[in-house]
Design an enzyme around this catalytic site. Structure first.
Site, PDB file in Angstrom:
ATOM      1  CD  GLU A 166      -3.126  -1.078   2.012  1.00  0.00           C
ATOM      2  OE1 GLU A 166      -2.828  -0.238   3.135  1.00  0.00           O
ATOM      3  OE2 GLU A 166      -3.962  -2.053   2.138  1.00  0.00           O
ATOM      4  CD  GLU A 351      -4.282  -5.727   3.257  1.00  0.00           C
ATOM      5  OE1 GLU A 351      -4.903  -5.003   3.632  1.00  0.00           O
ATOM      6  OE2 GLU A 351      -2.874  -5.682   3.382  1.00  0.00           O
TER       7      GLU A 351
HETATM    8  O1  IFM Z   1      -5.080  -3.196   8.873  1.00  0.00           O
HETATM    9  C1  IFM Z   1      -4.829  -2.796   7.396  1.00  0.00           C
HETATM   10  C2  IFM Z   1      -3.593  -3.392   6.699  1.00  0.00           C
HETATM   11  O2  IFM Z   1      -2.392  -3.194   7.503  1.00  0.00           O
HETATM   12  C3  IFM Z   1      -3.407  -2.658   5.384  1.00  0.00           C
HETATM   13  N1  IFM Z   1      -4.735  -2.616   4.653  1.00  0.00           N
HETATM   14  C4  IFM Z   1      -5.762  -2.298   5.004  1.00  0.00           C
HETATM   15  C5  IFM Z   1      -5.972  -2.763   6.310  1.00  0.00           C
HETATM   16  C6  IFM Z   1      -7.416  -2.398   7.068  1.00  0.00           C
HETATM   17  O3  IFM Z   1      -7.282  -0.985   7.253  1.00  0.00           O
END
Ligand code: IFM
Length: 440
Positions: A166, A351
Site C-alpha cells: 500500500e 486484501e
Molecule cells: O489493517 C490494514 C492493513 O495493514 C493494510 N490494509 C488495510 C487494512 C485495514 O485497514
C-alpha cells in the site's frame, strides 16, 4: 457462503493475510523501535496510545495461528517480514529476527501453506525515520539492503515476494493527511515519499532479480472512485483523487509515468531528476497484488488546499470503520487494472475484508455481516475473472483481529476473534463458513 471452490479454476488460491507489526508482538526478539512506536507514543495519534508491543503475540503463538489457516483449508498465508525486527536500526542484522522468519516459513511449509511474503508493511526503523524516513532517498537503498538480507535467509522457500504494501498509505495518508506515521501534513514531504516509495520498490526488485527471484510484485490499494455527482467540479475532483489514489503507483510501475492531474500539485516538490528513476521503477513485475475495501465519491472543495477535494463514503451500509460495503467496486477495480495496466499478468486480491464490533457469546462469534461481505466480494472476484481479469487468488484481511494502526485494537477485521486480555483465539462464524465454501 454463496460460492464454492469449484466455481474457480483449479489453481486459484484461497488464503488470509496479516502483517508483522499488527500481530507479532514487537517487543519480543530484539526488534528495534519503529516510527509506529514513536507515533503511537505521541499525543492523540492512536486510540488510547496503543502500540504493537504485544499485539496478538503471534511471535510465540504462530503455530496455533498457522493451524487455524490449515484447519480452514486455506492454501496460502500472506505475511510480512518486519524490517525493524530483521535490522533493528535499519542497517544492522539481528540474527534472532532472521531465525524467527526462518521458523515461521518452515512452519508454513510443514502445513502445506504457500508463504506469500511482503517485505515492507510499515515497520520503518526509527533510526531511518530520524534521518527523514521516506523523504530521504537513502531509505530506498537501505530498503534494498534489507531485501537482500531477508531474501538470502528465506527466499528459497517463499512462494512470492511483494516489495511494498500500500504505497498510497505509506506516502499520501502518512505525509499529507497525517493519519499514519509519521503523521505529517506537508506537500513537499508527500511528493518525496510518493516518489521514493516507488523507487524503493524498483531498487528492491533489482536486488531480487539479481538473486534469481522470479515471482516478485507489489501490493497496491485502490478505491473504486466515482464523481460525487454530475457537476464539472465533481468531475475534476474525481480526476485528481483518482490520479493520487489509484493511478500514481500503478502507472509508474507499469508505464514509467506519473499522471498529470497529480503532478499538478506535486511536481514543484518532487526530488530533483526524479525522471531518471522511472526506468528502474517500471521494470517488469510478475504479479500485482490488489487491496480493495470500499468505494469513494469525490466532490470539489475549494475551501481546502490542493487537490481541493472532499472524498466521501458512498451511500450503502457501512462497516465498523465507516467504510461503505460495495462489492461491485472490487469487480470494477480488478477489471480496470487488468484492462488498463497489467493485461494478463497474474493478479491477487491480497486484501479484502471488513471490521465489525464482534463479541464472543457462549464461545461463538456471530459475524453475519462479514459472512455476507466475504461471500459477495468473492463473487465479485468471480465476475471479474469471467470478464477477463487474470485473478489467481483471494486473501481475506485478516486472519486475526489485530492492531489497526491509528485505531489501536478497537476495529476487528479478523475471521478469528482475539481477546486482547487473554489472547484467546475464537474462530468466528465467517471462518467456519469460509472453511465450508473452500473445502475440496
Ligand atoms: O489493517 C490494514 C492493513 O495493514 C493494510 N490494509 C488495510 C487494512 C485495514 O485497514
Amino acid at each position: 457462503m454463496d460460492f464454492k471452490r469449484s466455481d474457480f479454476p483449479d489453481d486459484f488460491i484461497f488464503g488470509a493475510a496479516t502483517a508483522a507489526y499488527q500481530i507479532e508482538g514487537h517487543k519480543f526478539g530484539g526488534a528495534g523501535s519503529t516510527h509506529w512506536d514513536t507515533f503511537a507514543a505521541g499525543p492523540g495519534n492512536v486510540v488510547r496510545a496503543e502500540n504493537g508491543d504485544l499485539a496478538c503475540d503471534h511471535y510465540h503463538r504462530y503455530a496455533e495461528d498457522l493451524d487455524l489457516l490449515k484447519d480452514a483449508g486455506m492454501d496460502a498465508y500472506r505475511f510480512s517480514t518486519s524490517w525493524a525486527r530483521v535490522m533493528p536500526d535499519g542497517r544492522t542484522v539481528n540474527p534472532e529476527g532472521l531465525d524467527y522468519y526462518d521458523r515461521l516459513v518452515d512452519a508454513m511449509l510443514e502445513r502445506d501453506l504457500m508463504p506469500f511474503q511482503t517485505l515492507y508493511h510499515w515497520e520503518l526503523p526509527s533510526a531511518l525515520a530520524d534521518k527523514g524516513g521516506w523523504m530521504n532517498r537513502d531509505t530506498c537503498h537501505h530498503f534494498g539492503d534489507f531485501a537482500d538480507v531477508i531474501t538470502d535467509r528465506i527466499g528459497d522457500r517463499v512462494a512470492s515476494i511483494a516489495t511494498i504494501n500500500e504505497p498510497w498509505c505509506i506516502s499520501f495518508l502518512s505525509h499529507f493527511i497525517g493519519h499514519h506515521a509519521p503523521g505529517l501534513r506537508d506537500l513537499r514531504a508527500t511528493a518525496r515519499a510518493m516518489h521514493h516509495v516507488n523507487l524503493a520498490h524498483g531498487l528492491a526488485t533489482t536486488r531480487l532479480r539479481a538473486k534469481g527471484v522470479n515471482n516478485c510484485g507489489i501490493v497496491i490499494n485502490f478505491d473504486d472512485t466515482e464523481p460525487h455527482d454530475d457537476s464539472v467540479g465533481s468531475d475534476t475532483a474525481y480526476a485528481s483523487w483518482d490520479a493520487i489514489m489509484n493511478r500514481w503507483f500503478i502507472e509508474a510501475i507499469t508505464k514509467g509515468t506519473y499522471p498529470k492531474e497529480a503532478l499538478a500539485g506535486l511536481a514543484p516538490h518532487m526530488p530533483e531528476n526524479w525522471q531518471d528513476d522511472m526506468a528502474e521503477i517500471s521494470q517488469p513485475i510478475d504479479f500485482l497484488g490488489i487491496n480493495y475495501y470500499t468505494r469513494r465519491m469525490a466532490a470539489a472543495d475549494h475551501d481546502t488546499v490542493w487537490p481541493h477535494i472532499r472524498s466521501e463514503e458512498g451511500p450503502g451500509e457501512k462497516t465498523q470503520m465507516g467504510w461503505e460495503i460495495y462489492p461491485d467496486g472490487l469487480r470494477n477495480v480488478l477489471t480496470r487494472m487488468a484492462r488498463d495496466y497489467v493485461d494478463d499478468l497474474p493478479i491477487y486480491v491480497t486484501e479484502n475484508g471488513m471490521a465489525w464490533d464482534d463479541k464472543v457469546k457462549d464461545g461463538t462469534v456471530d459475524d453475519a455481516v462479514r459472512l455476507q461481505f466475504v461471500s459477495d466480494h468473492v463473487n465479485a472476484t468471480k465476475q471479474a475473472i469471467a470478464q477477463g481479469a487474470n485473478v489467481k487468488g483471494f486473501f481475506y484481511w485478516s486472519l486475526l483481529d489485530n492492531y489497526e494502526w491509528a485505531f489501536g485494537y478497537e476495529k476487528r477485521f479478523g475471521m478469528v476473534h482475539v481477546d486482547f486480555d487473554t489472547l484467546k483465539r475464537t474462530p468466528k462464524a465467517s471462518y467456519h463458513a469460509f472453511k465450508s465454501a473452500i473445502a475440496r
